[in-house]
Structures are given as C-alpha cells and as structure tokens.
Scaffold this motif. Structure first.
Motif, PDB file in Angstrom:
ATOM      1  N   LYS A   1       0.820  -1.213   0.000  1.00  0.00           N
ATOM      2  CA  LYS A   1       0.000   0.000   0.000  1.00  0.00           C
ATOM      3  C   LYS A   1       0.856   1.266   0.000  1.00  0.00           C
ATOM      4  N   LEU A   2       2.007   1.208   0.663  1.00  0.00           N
ATOM      5  CA  LEU A   2       2.909   2.372   0.643  1.00  0.00           C
ATOM      6  C   LEU A   2       3.282   2.737  -0.789  1.00  0.00           C
ATOM      7  N   ARG A   3       3.639   1.731  -1.579  1.00  0.00           N
ATOM      8  CA  ARG A   3       3.991   1.977  -2.983  1.00  0.00           C
ATOM      9  C   ARG A   3       2.793   2.490  -3.770  1.00  0.00           C
ATOM     10  N   LEU A   4       1.599   1.945  -3.507  1.00  0.00           N
ATOM     11  CA  LEU A   4       0.405   2.357  -4.245  1.00  0.00           C
ATOM     12  C   LEU A   4       0.006   3.788  -3.907  1.00  0.00           C
ATOM     13  N   TYR A   5       0.108   4.165  -2.619  1.00  0.00           N
ATOM     14  CA  TYR A   5      -0.188   5.559  -2.248  1.00  0.00           C
ATOM     15  C   TYR A   5       0.775   6.517  -2.947  1.00  0.00           C
ATOM     16  N   GLN A   6       2.029   6.100  -3.037  1.00  0.00           N
ATOM     17  CA  GLN A   6       3.024   6.914  -3.735  1.00  0.00           C
ATOM     18  C   GLN A   6       2.643   7.098  -5.204  1.00  0.00           C
ATOM     19  N   GLN A   7       2.225   6.007  -5.852  1.00  0.00           N
ATOM     20  CA  GLN A   7       1.849   6.085  -7.267  1.00  0.00           C
ATOM     21  C   GLN A   7       0.577   6.913  -7.460  1.00  0.00           C
ATOM     22  N   LEU A   8      -0.382   6.779  -6.572  1.00  0.00           N
ATOM     23  CA  LEU A   8      -1.616   7.572  -6.654  1.00  0.00           C
ATOM     24  C   LEU A   8      -1.317   9.061  -6.482  1.00  0.00           C
ATOM     25  N   TYR A   9      -0.421   9.351  -5.558  1.00  0.00           N
ATOM     26  CA  TYR A   9      -0.020  10.757  -5.352  1.00  0.00           C
ATOM     27  C   TYR A   9       0.598  11.332  -6.619  1.00  0.00           C
ATOM     28  N   GLN A  10       1.538  10.595  -7.207  1.00  0.00           N
ATOM     29  CA  GLN A  10       2.227  11.122  -8.388  1.00  0.00           C
ATOM     30  C   GLN A  10       1.301  11.195  -9.599  1.00  0.00           C
ATOM     31  N   ALA A  11       0.276  10.353  -9.636  1.00  0.00           N
ATOM     32  CA  ALA A  11      -0.662  10.370 -10.764  1.00  0.00           C
ATOM     33  C   ALA A  11      -1.624  11.549 -10.687  1.00  0.00           C
ATOM     34  N   THR A  12      -1.780  12.154  -9.506  1.00  0.00           N
ATOM     35  CA  THR A  12      -2.795  13.207  -9.332  1.00  0.00           C
ATOM     36  C   THR A  12      -2.226  14.558  -8.928  1.00  0.00           C
ATOM     37  N   ILE A  13      -0.923  14.659  -8.617  1.00  0.00           N
ATOM     38  CA  ILE A  13      -0.382  15.890  -8.046  1.00  0.00           C
ATOM     39  C   ILE A  13      -0.557  17.091  -8.974  1.00  0.00           C
ATOM     40  N   HIS A  14      -0.428  16.907 -10.281  1.00  0.00           N
ATOM     41  CA  HIS A  14      -0.519  18.045 -11.202  1.00  0.00           C
ATOM     42  C   HIS A  14      -1.948  18.324 -11.660  1.00  0.00           C
ATOM     43  N   THR A  15      -2.793  17.304 -11.649  1.00  0.00           N
ATOM     44  CA  THR A  15      -4.158  17.490 -12.160  1.00  0.00           C
ATOM     45  C   THR A  15      -5.188  17.660 -11.047  1.00  0.00           C
ATOM     46  N   GLU A  16      -4.996  16.948  -9.927  1.00  0.00           N
ATOM     47  CA  GLU A  16      -5.938  17.016  -8.811  1.00  0.00           C
ATOM     48  C   GLU A  16      -5.167  17.120  -7.482  1.00  0.00           C
ATOM     49  N   PRO A  17      -4.564  18.268  -7.205  1.00  0.00           N
ATOM     50  CA  PRO A  17      -3.720  18.373  -6.010  1.00  0.00           C
ATOM     51  C   PRO A  17      -4.464  18.110  -4.704  1.00  0.00           C
ATOM     52  N   GLU A  18      -5.762  18.447  -4.646  1.00  0.00           N
ATOM     53  CA  GLU A  18      -6.530  18.160  -3.430  1.00  0.00           C
ATOM     54  C   GLU A  18      -6.630  16.655  -3.202  1.00  0.00           C
ATOM     55  N   ARG A  19      -6.869  15.930  -4.277  1.00  0.00           N
ATOM     56  CA  ARG A  19      -6.950  14.468  -4.173  1.00  0.00           C
ATOM     57  C   ARG A  19      -5.589  13.884  -3.824  1.00  0.00           C
ATOM     58  N   ALA A  20      -4.540  14.438  -4.408  1.00  0.00           N
ATOM     59  CA  ALA A  20      -3.182  13.983  -4.086  1.00  0.00           C
ATOM     60  C   ALA A  20      -2.893  14.186  -2.605  1.00  0.00           C
ATOM     61  N   ARG A  21      -3.405  15.279  -2.042  1.00  0.00           N
ATOM     62  CA  ARG A  21      -3.190  15.547  -0.616  1.00  0.00           C
ATOM     63  C   ARG A  21      -3.857  14.473   0.244  1.00  0.00           C
ATOM     64  N   GLU A  22      -5.041  14.041  -0.147  1.00  0.00           N
ATOM     65  CA  GLU A  22      -5.718  12.985   0.609  1.00  0.00           C
ATOM     66  C   GLU A  22      -4.905  11.693   0.595  1.00  0.00           C
ATOM     67  N   TYR A  23      -4.321  11.362  -0.562  1.00  0.00           N
ATOM     68  CA  TYR A  23      -3.499  10.154  -0.648  1.00  0.00           C
ATOM     69  C   TYR A  23      -2.269  10.269   0.258  1.00  0.00           C
ATOM     70  N   THR A  24      -1.621  11.450   0.259  1.00  0.00           N
ATOM     71  CA  THR A  24      -0.406  11.591   1.068  1.00  0.00           C
ATOM     72  C   THR A  24      -0.730  11.507   2.556  1.00  0.00           C
ATOM     73  N   GLU A  25      -1.876  12.014   2.982  1.00  0.00           N
ATOM     74  CA  GLU A  25      -2.244  11.945   4.401  1.00  0.00           C
ATOM     75  C   GLU A  25      -2.442  10.482   4.826  1.00  0.00           C
ATOM     76  N   GLN A  26      -3.097   9.675   3.972  1.00  0.00           N
ATOM     77  CA  GLN A  26      -3.237   8.245   4.271  1.00  0.00           C
ATOM     78  C   GLN A  26      -1.877   7.541   4.214  1.00  0.00           C
ATOM     79  N   TRP A  27      -1.059   7.976   3.293  1.00  0.00           N
ATOM     80  CA  TRP A  27       0.291   7.436   3.140  1.00  0.00           C
ATOM     81  C   TRP A  27       1.102   7.685   4.423  1.00  0.00           C
ATOM     82  N   ILE A  28       1.029   8.912   4.960  1.00  0.00           N
ATOM     83  CA  ILE A  28       1.758   9.259   6.182  1.00  0.00           C
ATOM     84  C   ILE A  28       1.301   8.381   7.345  1.00  0.00           C
ATOM     85  N   ASN A  29      -0.008   8.241   7.515  1.00  0.00           N
ATOM     86  CA  ASN A  29      -0.541   7.450   8.639  1.00  0.00           C
ATOM     87  C   ASN A  29      -0.055   6.002   8.566  1.00  0.00           C
TER      88      ASN A  29
END
Length: 597
Positions: free
Chosen positions: A38-66
C-alpha cells in the motif's frame, strides 16, 4: 530584463518509477494489497494526481503518512511528508508547504540521510523563494548545494547552481547570477545535455542586458532560437523572439525590435497563448511610442489592455498597461488622457499593494497558528511524560506505605487512603487552576499580537497614503508646468482651453483636500498626538503641524520634501523652526523627540 524562471529539482524526491496505470486501477489494487504494498500504491496515486488534482493527491499523502507511521517506516514517511508539502506548493499555499518540508527535514536528519537533507534544502529553498524571502531562500539553496557537493553528485550540484542563479537575478545581483549560469551552461553543454543547456541560454540572454553586454545576450538568444527551431517548439520560440526584441529595444534599434516582436506575436497567436499575445501588443506599443508613431502605439496598447481584461490577467499586468498608455499620451501631448491613465495606474497600484499586504498578513497568521500548534503538542507531550513519571513515583510510594501500614494496623491503612485521595483531588485542582491561568495568558498574548498587527497595518497604510499624496502633488505640478510651457506658444483659442484645464485641475484645492484626508487617517493611528503637541507649543502653523506628523511617521527628509512639494533645504529650515518652537535642545534629535512624544 525578463527572466525565464525554469526550476531544476524543485521538490524532487528520490521516488521509484511509478506505474502509468489509471487512478481507478490503482485504487482497486489498494483494496486487496498488503500494507507494505500500500505504501507503494499511495506513492503512485499521489504522483498520478499531483498536477491534475492536487486536493486528491493531498488525501493520498495523508493516508500514506498514517500508514508509514503505523509500519514504522521513516523513509516512506519522509517521502509522504515531502509530497504533502508539494501538494500545498502546487496550490500556492507556500506557508503550509514550508511547514511540511520542515517536518520532512526532521525525519531526514534523524536518519542521517544526506541526500534527503539536500533535497529538503533545495525544495524548501524554492518554497521560501516564492514567498519573496530571497535572502532566506538563498541560505537554504546554498546549504543544499554544499551537501550535493559533499555527495559528489555533479548533476544535482549544477541544478542547484541554476536555481541559485535565479535567486541572485531577482535579488539584483546579475553578475553573481551570470557566474552560476555560465558554470551550469559549460557543464551541461560538455555532456550534451541540450535540454538543460537551453534553459541556461535563455536566462543568460535575459540577464546579460543588466550588465550592458548586449552582444553576449544576443549570442545566447540565438543558440536558444536554433534549438527551439529544430524542436519546432513555437511556444518557446515566441519567448526567445520576445527576448531578442527587448535586446534590440534596449539598444534603440527600434526597427529590429519591431521585427522580433511581430514574429513573437505570430507564434503566440499560433499556439493561442493569450498572455504572450497581450505582452507582445504592449511591447509593440512601447517601441512605437519611442519612434514617435503615437497612433500606432496607442492601437497596440489598447489591444493589450482589452485582451488582458478579457482573460482576467493579474492586476500587476493591467497596471503596466495603464502606465504605458499614460506615458504614450504624455509623449503625444495629450495630458488630460495621460493624467486619467496615471490615476488608474495609482488606483490599481493601491489595490495590488493592499492585496499583497493582506496575503502577507494571512501567511504570517498561518505560520503563527502552525507554530502555536506545534508548541501545544510539545507541551502536551511534556505534561504526559511528567504525569507518567509522577504516577510511577506515586506507585512506589503507595506500595511502600501500604506494606508499612499493613504491619501497623488496618486503621492506619484507612487513614492513608483518605489522605491519598485528598492529595489527588488537590493536585487535580491545582492542575486545573494552572491550565486556566495558562489559557488566560495565551489569550492575552494573542490579543496583544493581533492589536500590534492591526497597528502596524494602519501605520503602513498611513505611510502609503502620504507617499501617494507626494506622487499626486508631483504629477499635478508636472501637468501645470506642461500647460504653462504650451501657453507661451498657444493661440487664443487654445489658451482658453488651457485655462479651463488649469481650472479643472485646481491643484491647490485638490492637494488641500488630500491633506485633510491624510490628517483624518493620521488621527486614527495617533489619536493623542495633536493634543500632546499642542501642550508643548500651541502656536504652531498648519505646515509645522504637518511636518510634526510626518516626523512622527518616521519619514526621511527626502520623503517629506516629496510629499510637501518643497526642496530638501526647505525641509531642513522647517525642522529648525519647529525645533525652536518646541524648545528642543541643540544636542537632542528632533525626530527622536517627536517619536517619543
């Protein structure tokens, strides 16, 4: 000079290559994956959305941190925290971006990971750079450079140098910037890294005019032009041609400048770059003004203004169009129109200034709240540790006393329990009182800080009002002077119109009205000053009272001269007369005296 702010390595973290799977596919995989996956998947989801949906990318990083914290994986937690900072950076919230970058720095230092520490210095340095704090940004970037040098990573070193050069340019140190750009250009060119070299060529072309080396500027622009022509990159071709036009205009080669600007305009129109089109219109208007072709110049400048308003361009861009129109009308001799656009310029300038101050205040408030939150968390952790220690000690005491009392008598044990309960209640009451007192102190401190911030803002607003008054006075005097120059050669009909224009301006009455407005603003900021001044000397003239007010604002003699429309020598004489009326000793500074009043 127009700097092409390419950023190398901004917020670059050493992440593994991420999958090109769509977000939905990654989320489906997330539901069945093991925690480490899941750590790797959260990383990939973050990178897939950071430029197009930064709010969504933020949600992924918060779950990634936890999850990284739960798995005790500090390396992954570092990447997630830095990614969270990047999501705020993309949305322009630089204070929050810096906050999470600093948290990532704490983890990198605990790991003693030099590469990650260098990454944070470079990333946070550019976050701070975007806040306009150039000196602090330079400090961070130089620290990142030194760490990359210690690692022997020459590519990272020269990317850091390029970023540092950008800061030097905007910090008015073009020669230092050129040294760094040239070092980068030499490194990239020797290794055939043309995609990096061209960024250096563009910024070298834009920076050399600051040191009056126009031939060098032209040379590097031509290198960039050849590269983008081979790439058929019309967007960047327009930028290079715009830079060449500026180069020629600086050298007063106006025909060549017009040719380059026209070519840049054609490329921008081809790629539908509306901002670039508006900029080319304004550049053409400026160069036609310099050649005396005012009708053509006004046509382009009005097109630039209309397009910028249509695309809702930033207020600073609109303000630049107003200024260019005012200068062209003044050169044409149409002072009424020039005056109108100059007033529009000042109105927008005031709006932009106020907006910038509001944004700065909001950023300061965010930083304050973040620091306060961190302090509260640290205090709570300290209190928890203290209570745990106290409970441990109390446990030892309790068992020892119970054993002793059991040997003596059951009655003594009963008495002990009652005393222990009483002490506990007293301790809880004392802790509650301490907490209430601390909350009151914190509330009072916050109220005091808010009051000070409000007072500082009022003082800056008052200073702006005074300086605007000085600018308006100078402008009115300039217009009246131009009217007097024209009067000497005008025919009777024109003199009648000029006389009407002079009456329309009514400079003295307009300035007096502005002084009344200034005094009202001053009394709001310093309500008791006039009363204290009258108590020392009650026979001051209106001009002497105005001088005392400007000294209270800590304005320099040069600023006072501009606002009062008198010479610096006149300011010196006025200060002397005011000193005598206030009966100030010769060895005492009049400004310090009034500031302490």
């Amino acid at each position: 000079m127009r700097l092409f702010l390419f950023l190398f390595g901004i917020l670059c973290i050493q992440l593994t290559a991420w999958s090109s799977n769509p977000v939905d596919s990654l989320e489906n995989e997330l539901t069945t994956a093991a925690d480490t996956s899941k750590l790797r998947l959260y990383q990939q989801l973050y990178q897939a959305t950071i430029h197009t949906e930064p709010e969504r990318a933020r949600e992924y990083t918060e779950q990634w941190i936890n999850l990284a914290q739960e798995l005790d994986n500090p390396q992954s937690e570092f990447d997630a925290l830095f990614g969270l900072g990047r999501s705020y950076y993309v949305q322009g919230d630089f204070a929050q971006a810096v906050h999470y970058g600093e948290q990532a720095m704490t983890i990198a230092r605990s790991l003693n990971d030099t590469a990650r520490i260098a990454t944070v210095y470079n990333g946070v340095g550019y976050m701070i750079f975007n806040q306009g704090k150039y000196d602090k940004a330079l400090e961070y970037l130089l620290q990142g450079l030194r760490l990359n040098e210690s690692l022997g990573d020459s590519l990272a070193v020269h990317k850091s140098k390029f970023n540092i050069a950008n800061v030097y340019v905007l910090n008015d140190n073009p020669r230092k910037a050129l040294d760094y750009y040239l070092a980068c250009e030499n490194y990239f060119s020797q290794r055939g890294l043309d995609q990096f070299s061209v960024k250096c060529w563009l910024n070298l072309g834009a920076t050399y005019p600051d040191v009056q080396q126009y031939d060098s500027s032209y040379y590097y622009y031509q290198l960039a032009l050849d590269y983008y022509e081979q790439e058929n990159d019309e967007y960047h071709l327009a930028k290079v041609l715009d830079g060449l036009g500026q180069n020629k205009m600086d050298q007063k080669e106006y025909a060549a400048a017009i040719n380059y600007y026209q070519q840049a305009l054609q490329y921008n129109q081809s790629v539908e770059n509306q901002d670039g089109i508006a900029l080319n219109y304004r550049d053409l208007g400026r160069v036609y003004t310099l050649t005396g072709q005012y009708t053509t110049a006004l046509k382009y400048l009005k097109q630039a203004l209309a397009l910028s308003e249509e695309i809702d361009a930033p207020q600073q861009v609109i303000m630049n169009h107003y200024e260019a129109l005012a200068e062209t009308y003044a050169a044409q001799g149409n002072y009424a129109q020039a005056y109108d656009y100059r007033l529009k310029y000042f109105e927008v300038y005031q709006e932009v200034y106020n907006q910038e101050k509001e944004e700065q205040m909001a950023a300061l408030e965010t930083e304050y709240q973040l620091d306060k939150k961190e302090q509260e968390i640290a205090l709570q952790a300290q209190e928890i540790g203290l209570l745990a220690q106290q409970n441990t000690i109390a446990g030892y005491q309790r068992w020892g006393l119970i054993g002793g009392f059991l040997l003596i008598a059951a009655l003594a044990g009963t008495w002990y329990n009652r005393q222990r309960l009483k002490h506990q209640q007293e301790r809880e009451l004392l802790e509650k009182d301490k907490l209430i007192a601390q909350e009151k102190i914190t509330s009072a401190q916050l109220a005091q800080q808010q009051l000070q911030q409000k007072l500082d803002f009022k003082n800056r607003e008052l200073t702006t009002h005074a300086l605007h008054l000085g600018q308006k006075t100078e402008l009115l005097e300039e217009v009246k002077s131009k009217i007097n120059d024209v009067w000497a050669v005008a025919n009777p009909r024109s003199k009648t119109e000029l006389k009407q224009l002079k009456q329309l301006i009514r400079g003295d009455q307009m300035i007096e009205n502005d002084w009344d407005s200034f005094i009202q603003h001053f009394k709001q900021v310093h309500p008791d000053f006039s009363q204290k001044l009258s108590a020392v000397a009650n026979e001051l003239t209106p001009n002497e009272i105005r001088l005392a007010m400007m000294l209270k604002m800590n304005l320099s003699s040069k600023e006072i001269a501009s606002i009062a429309n008198i010479s610096p020598e006149g300011v010196k004489k006025a200060r002397y007369r005011l000193r005598k009326k206030l009966n100030i000793a010769s060895e005492e500074n009049i400004q310090e005296y009034i500031l302490q009043m």
